[in-house]
Enzyme design. Structure first.
Site, PDB file in Angstrom:
ATOM      1  N   GLY A   1      39.584  48.888  63.784  1.00 47.92           N
ATOM      2  CA  GLY A   1      39.589  49.790  65.036  1.00 47.92           C
ATOM      3  C   GLY A   1      38.318  49.745  66.037  1.00 47.92           C
ATOM      4  O   GLY A   1      38.074  50.594  66.920  1.00 47.92           O
TER       5      GLY A   1
ATOM      6  N   LYS B   1      28.271  49.168  79.265  1.00 49.34           N
ATOM      7  CA  LYS B   1      27.304  49.977  78.436  1.00 49.34           C
ATOM      8  C   LYS B   1      25.772  49.988  78.958  1.00 49.34           C
ATOM      9  O   LYS B   1      25.066  51.049  79.016  1.00 49.34           O
ATOM     10  CB  LYS B   1      27.318  50.007  77.002  1.00 49.34           C
ATOM     11  CG  LYS B   1      28.656  50.144  76.433  1.00 49.34           C
ATOM     12  CD  LYS B   1      28.991  49.682  74.753  1.00 49.34           C
ATOM     13  CE  LYS B   1      29.983  49.998  74.137  1.00 49.34           C
ATOM     14  NZ  LYS B   1      30.377  49.532  73.053  1.00 49.34           N
TER      15      LYS B   1
HETATM   16  P1  NAP Z   1      43.640  52.722  71.715  1.00 49.76           P
HETATM   17  O1  NAP Z   1      43.413  52.884  70.301  1.00 49.76           O
HETATM   18  O2  NAP Z   1      44.100  51.687  72.757  1.00 49.76           O
HETATM   19  O3  NAP Z   1      44.120  54.265  72.366  1.00 49.76           O
HETATM   20  C1  NAP Z   1      44.654  54.458  73.638  1.00 49.76           C
HETATM   21  C2  NAP Z   1      45.393  55.482  73.540  1.00 49.76           C
HETATM   22  O4  NAP Z   1      45.760  56.057  74.960  1.00 49.76           O
HETATM   23  C3  NAP Z   1      46.799  55.551  73.178  1.00 49.76           C
HETATM   24  O5  NAP Z   1      47.164  56.835  72.249  1.00 49.76           O
HETATM   25  C4  NAP Z   1      47.626  55.091  74.051  1.00 49.76           C
HETATM   26  O6  NAP Z   1      49.166  55.601  74.094  1.00 49.76           O
HETATM   27  C5  NAP Z   1      46.948  56.010  75.400  1.00 49.76           C
HETATM   28  N1  NAP Z   1      47.325  55.217  76.495  1.00 49.76           N
HETATM   29  C6  NAP Z   1      46.966  54.221  77.027  1.00 49.76           C
HETATM   30  N2  NAP Z   1      47.093  54.013  78.414  1.00 49.76           N
HETATM   31  C7  NAP Z   1      47.826  55.046  78.697  1.00 49.76           C
HETATM   32  C8  NAP Z   1      48.723  55.636  79.849  1.00 49.76           C
HETATM   33  N3  NAP Z   1      48.613  54.854  80.873  1.00 49.76           N
HETATM   34  N4  NAP Z   1      49.356  56.710  79.676  1.00 49.76           N
HETATM   35  C9  NAP Z   1      49.397  57.401  78.634  1.00 49.76           C
HETATM   36  N5  NAP Z   1      48.491  57.225  77.546  1.00 49.76           N
HETATM   37  C10 NAP Z   1      47.961  55.849  77.455  1.00 49.76           C
HETATM   38  O7  NAP Z   1      42.145  52.946  72.207  1.00 49.76           O
HETATM   39  P2  NAP Z   1      40.595  53.558  71.577  1.00 49.76           P
HETATM   40  O8  NAP Z   1      40.006  52.454  70.562  1.00 49.76           O
HETATM   41  O9  NAP Z   1      40.924  54.810  70.878  1.00 49.76           O
HETATM   42  O10 NAP Z   1      39.684  53.647  72.720  1.00 49.76           O
HETATM   43  C11 NAP Z   1      39.815  54.744  73.615  1.00 49.76           C
HETATM   44  C12 NAP Z   1      38.556  54.698  74.553  1.00 49.76           C
HETATM   45  O11 NAP Z   1      37.436  54.967  73.655  1.00 49.76           O
HETATM   46  C13 NAP Z   1      38.022  53.474  75.376  1.00 49.76           C
HETATM   47  O12 NAP Z   1      37.580  53.681  76.718  1.00 49.76           O
HETATM   48  C14 NAP Z   1      37.138  52.658  74.329  1.00 49.76           C
HETATM   49  O13 NAP Z   1      36.475  51.941  75.211  1.00 49.76           O
HETATM   50  C15 NAP Z   1      36.452  54.054  73.927  1.00 49.76           C
HETATM   51  N6  NAP Z   1      35.619  53.858  72.704  1.00 49.76           N
HETATM   52  C16 NAP Z   1      36.312  53.306  71.644  1.00 49.76           C
HETATM   53  C17 NAP Z   1      35.563  53.174  70.486  1.00 49.76           C
HETATM   54  C18 NAP Z   1      36.309  52.472  69.241  1.00 49.76           C
HETATM   55  O14 NAP Z   1      35.496  52.366  68.214  1.00 49.76           O
HETATM   56  N7  NAP Z   1      37.747  52.291  69.393  1.00 49.76           N
HETATM   57  C19 NAP Z   1      34.180  53.496  70.447  1.00 49.76           C
HETATM   58  C20 NAP Z   1      33.691  53.960  71.445  1.00 49.76           C
HETATM   59  C21 NAP Z   1      34.462  54.089  72.695  1.00 49.76           C
HETATM   60  P3  NAP Z   1      49.965  54.973  72.834  1.00 49.76           P
HETATM   61  O15 NAP Z   1      49.464  55.601  71.677  1.00 49.76           O
HETATM   62  O16 NAP Z   1      51.194  55.601  73.044  1.00 49.76           O
HETATM   63  O17 NAP Z   1      50.042  53.519  73.001  1.00 49.76           O
HETATM   64  N1  HSE Z   2      34.776  47.972  71.451  1.00 50.38           N
HETATM   65  C1  HSE Z   2      33.675  48.649  71.283  1.00 50.38           C
HETATM   66  C2  HSE Z   2      32.784  48.087  70.220  1.00 50.38           C
HETATM   67  C3  HSE Z   2      33.840  50.111  70.948  1.00 50.38           C
HETATM   68  O1  HSE Z   2      33.117  47.103  69.724  1.00 50.38           O
HETATM   69  O2  HSE Z   2      31.607  48.500  70.431  1.00 50.38           O
HETATM   70  C4  HSE Z   2      32.716  51.005  70.944  1.00 50.38           C
HETATM   71  O3  HSE Z   2      32.568  51.158  72.419  1.00 50.38           O
END
Ligand code: NAP
Ligand code: HSE
Length: 438
Positions: A190, A208
């Site tokens: 993740g 970032k």
């Molecule tokens: P993810 O697992 O791909 O989740 C995205 C979610 O948004 C899913 O629930 C998806 O729906 C929904 N979604 C996407 N496009 C959509 C749309 N057009 N309309 C409605 N729903 C939509 O992504 P994530 O890893 O949680 O990351 C989310 C954000 O947090 C990003 O900006 C990322 O850069 C940031 N972030 C992530 C992490 C990390 O460790 N993953 C850390 C820091 C910041 P469905 O579930 O139905 O597909």
């Molecule tokens: N994809 C990003 C990373 C999530 O690997 O650092 C955190 O912003």
């Protein structure tokens, strides 16, 4: 427990991070209510596909597909945007702010490209836009730059701010793991972006760095200002040779201010093994900030993953809830660079940069080849520090040269490389990695 009305939370997205936020909100409602001054009620979550199987199986809140039910609903006070990507996320944040909702986002792409405009919009509508989770996952770094370090003139930032690439580089360096396998694992855990190209090409780290540099240097640095190189050219042998020379390889985001010039860049570097940053492994991130008063401070922790990122988001949510409960509506983030912009800072191009280099070349294995390469480098004013011949292949008649240089200007190195690359005795310029001095 408080007798205040509940503060309504609307989630945009219920993926890795959204699920982490929902789970944390639902698992300790009383503690959070105490800290916030009112219960935090998760009203609903916007998703693309409500029928999809999700990690979060117990959901005492509805999933919706109409964004208006989160963005414009009267029972939502704080919108948490964890969709990812530029659009529709940016448009949704704008709509929420215009509807008088406070917004918390983990979206570095949106903040790096549109942050100043969105912060001004939040100001105009007397609401807060907070973005601690956009850089460094669970590490508090936006807050310290917005508050605690304001007495300093920041001199430099050197940071490992992408968990996915740091995880991949660690697996490659320590286990000799194949790039694709390590990336697959980072995705499963993740850490990776929905499109991991942004991680491995250094784009996520560039976003970032733009966010950090804007706050640290009180100037506007946008995503397109940050030159970036990813990690896809690195091979197992680069890690081996670097180790023999006393270095680790890390993807660093670097911003330095020197005599009115600001340089920002993201690329792999050779870092002396004994430095703190060289020892940051796996999905851990570290942000080293040097101020004129504080000297160097280092923030270290998990930079990705559901729970660390939820920590940063909940911190922002609780702070906003406190402000609502206290009747405080004034946003804490107002103008482009979170305060008056510093005048006269010039963004310096990569071409003007001077660093040491590590160069790996595949060459024809015959007398005079090394002299030829040394001549080209010399003609461009580049002085060689050391040369090692590696992995000769008698059958192919080729050998590998690893060259390190003394500090040289980037523009000169690129010109020399173009000449070297055209030479009939050079089969391939495999890699050019900058060396980061301590
Ligand atoms: P993810 O697992 O791909 O989740 C995205 C979610 O948004 C899913 O629930 C998806 O729906 C929904 N979604 C996407 N496009 C959509 C749309 N057009 N309309 C409605 N729903 C939509 O992504 P994530 O890893 O949680 O990351 C989310 C954000 O947090 C990003 O900006 C990322 O850069 C940031 N972030 C992530 C992490 C990390 O460790 N993953 C850390 C820091 C910041 P469905 O579930 O139905 O597909
Ligand atoms: N994809 C990003 C990373 C999530 O690997 O650092 C955190 O912003």
């Amino acid at each position: 427990m408080s007798t205040q009305r509940a503060i309504g939370i609307g989630l945009l997205g219920l993926g890795v991070v959204g699920s982490g936020v929902a789970e944390s909100l639902l698992s300790k409602p009383d503690a959070l209510a105490l800290r916030a001054g009112a219960p935090l009620a998760l009203r609903r979550a916007l998703v693309r596909d409500p029928k999809k199987a999700r990690a979060l199986t117990t959901r005492p809140f509805p999933l919706v597909t109409d964004p208006a039910q989160v963005l414009e609903s009267p029972d939502v006070d704080i919108v948490v945007e964890v969709l990812g990507g530029e659009e529709p996320a940016c448009g949704y944040i704008e709509r929420a702010l215009r509807a008088g909702k406070h917004v918390v986002t983990a979206n570095k792409e949106v903040m790096a490209k549109h942050g100043p405009r969105l912060l001004a919009l939040a100001n105009e509508h007397n609401v807060q836009l907070r973005f601690e989770a956009s850089v460094g996952g669970g590490i508090p770094v936006i807050g310290p730059l917005q508050r605690d370090l304001l007495g300093n003139d920041i001199v430099s930032i050197r940071a490992i701010i992408n968990g996915t690439t740091n995880y991949i580089l660690t697996e490659m360096a320590q286990k000799g793991m194949d790039f694709a396998v390590a990336l697959g694992q980072a995705q499963q855990l993740g850490y990776a972006e929905p499109d991991p190209t942004n991680d491995v090409q250094g784009i996520d780290a560039a976003y970032k760095l733009a966010v950090l540099a804007t706050l640290a240097f009180h100037t506007r640095v946008t995503a397109s200002d940050v030159p970036h190189e990813g990690i896809t050219r690195l091979r197992a042998k680069d890690f081996r040779y670097a180790r023999e020379l006393g270095y680790a390889i890390k993807l660093l985001a670097i911003a330095t201010k020197e005599q009115g010039n600001l340089t920002v860049r993201v690329h792999p570097v050779l870092l002396p093994m004994e430095t703190l940053l060289a020892k940051v492994d796996g999905a851990f991130n570290a942000i080293e900030i040097k101020g004129d008063l504080t000297g160097t401070v280092t923030f270290h922790g998990l930079g990705a993953g559901a729970r660390p990122t939820a920590s940063a988001i909940l911190g922002d949510v609780v702070n906003i809830a406190r402000a609502i409960c206290g009747g405080e509506q004034k946003p804490m983030t107002a103008s482009a660079a979170d305060g008056p912009e510093e005048q006269g800072l010039r963004l310096r191009s990569m071409a003007e940069l001077s660093t040491q280099f590590y160069l790996r070349l595949n060459v024809v294995d015959r007398p005079g080849v090394l002299a030829l390469i040394a001549t080209v480098l010399g003609e461009h004013g580049i002085s060689i520090a050391a040369v090692v011949q590696k992995d000769a292949d008698p059958a192919a008649g080729s050998a590998e040269l690893v060259i390190t240089t003394h500090p040289a200007q980037e523009a000169r190195m690129q010109k020399a490389l173009a000449v070297i690359g055209r030479s009939s005795v050079v089969r391939e310029v495999n890699n050019l990695i900058r060396v980061e001095a301590v």
